[in-house]
Scaffold this active site. Structure first.
Site, short mmCIF file in Angstrom:
data_model
loop_
_atom_site.label_atom_id
_atom_site.label_comp_id
_atom_site.label_asym_id
_atom_site.label_seq_id
_atom_site.Cartn_x
_atom_site.Cartn_y
_atom_site.Cartn_z
CE1 TYR A 206 -5.85 6.23 -5.97
CE2 TYR A 206 -6.63 5.72 -8.18
CZ TYR A 206 -6.86 6.26 -6.93
OH TYR A 206 -8.07 6.83 -6.63
CE LYS A 207 -7.72 -4.12 -8.02
NZ LYS A 207 -7.95 -5.22 -7.06
#
Length: 318
Positions: A206-207
């Site tokens: 998850y960025k």
């Protein structure tokens, strides 16, 4: 170079492992900018946007890959400018995983990205066969009536990657809805709300945005980043968009102290080279040094990917 010794994962090897350093953390370079890169290059060259040809953009992307790839754990690129050359010329060392952006951007020339879609023309299995190790999808997240559609888009992306055995890098970027633009936009609250909504889809990575755009002390930023960590039970990293390059090292340390596993950043790493007399020399020198220092930071403070899930944090396996 980092003096941190590689750790032993407690979880089975997952596709995301290919994007990581031996320590289980991530020091990744983003080179998937499209129209925004054209704008940046024009600004630094003092030229009109029309003077920045596709060939010049591709050449810069490949120069970044050649200079920073040896110190990066992964490099993100788009399919329009440089991907085919990158793969055919085998510019990346085995220690740097290629990641392909599969987002179709809605963007007026010179303006921000306003929406995205999934490029259905890509063949994930074929990409995996030729050495791509992950795919990335940008999602513009807003508090509006399209939230369910974006969640469904992200879910399709995660499943597409999972079916092909590729790491899925999901990148929600929070933006204000029209009514929030004048009323005041709570960026930090929106980052957390987006994470609470989309992280349960369980992408490989998850960025997300840095809280408060990186403004504040390490302690303040870490406390804000801890709110993200509380709702994300997959490994997560930060991007550099919206953060002043001078603030990014502090932001990375703060996020990692709060539970992040590293970064996937572009502008904070290579923007300085755009205005340099010798672009390639600057990429090999100051830009590579900056990447090396950031890699040391994530090795020192970052959470290994195998500890990034709820099970991993509890001492189990993912």
């Amino acid at each position: 170079m980092s003096t941190v010794q590689p750790l032993t994962p407690t979880a089975p090897v997952a596709p995301v492992a290919a994007l990581a350093r031996p320590t289980g953390t991530f020091a990744m370079v983003a080179m998937d900018q499209r129209d925004s890169l054209r704008t940046l290059m024009a600004e630094h060259a003092g030229e009109p946007r029309a003077a920045i040809t596709d060939a010049r953009m591709t050449d810069f992307k490949l120069a970044v890959a050649a200079a920073l790839g040896p110190a990066a754990s992964a490099l993100l690129i788009d399919g329009h400018y440089g991907f085919r050359e990158l793969m055919d010329r085998r510019l990346l060392p085995a220690t740097c995983a290629p990641v392909l952006a599969v987002d179709v951007l809605t963007q007026e020339p010179g303006g921000p990205v306003t929406d995205t879609a999934l490029d259905t023309a890509v063949d994930p299995a074929a990409l995996a066969a030729e050495g791509v190790r992950g795919l990335k999808l940008l999602v513009i997240w807003r508090r509006d009536r399209h939230r369910e559609e974006r969640t469904e888009l992200a879910a399709r992306f995660v499943e597409m990657c999972r079916s092909a055995g590729l790491a899925s890098v999901l990148e929600p970027v929070a933006r204000p809805a029209p009514e929030e633009e004048s009323a005041g936009f709570d960026l930090d609250g929106a980052i957390v709300e987006a994470a609470r909504e989309l992280a349960p889809l369980r992408p490989s990575l998850y960025k997300c945005q840095v809280p408060s755009r990186g403004v504040g002390t390490v302690g303040d930023l870490a406390a804000r980043a801890a709110r993200i960590d509380a709702v994300v039970d997959v490994p997560w990293v930060v991007l550099s968009q919206g953060v002043e390059p001078a603030d990014f090292p502090k932001a990375v340390e703060a996020a990692c102290r709060a539970g992040a596993s590293g970064f996937l950043a572009g502008r904070a790493l290579w923007t300085g080279a755009l205005g340099a007399p010798d672009v390639r020399a600057d990429l090999r020198g100051p830009c590579a040094d900056r990447l090396g220092h950031l890699a040391d930071t994530v090795d020192r403070y970052g959470r290994p990917w195998w500890d990034g899930t709820a099970a991993g944090r509890a001492g189990g396996t993912a």
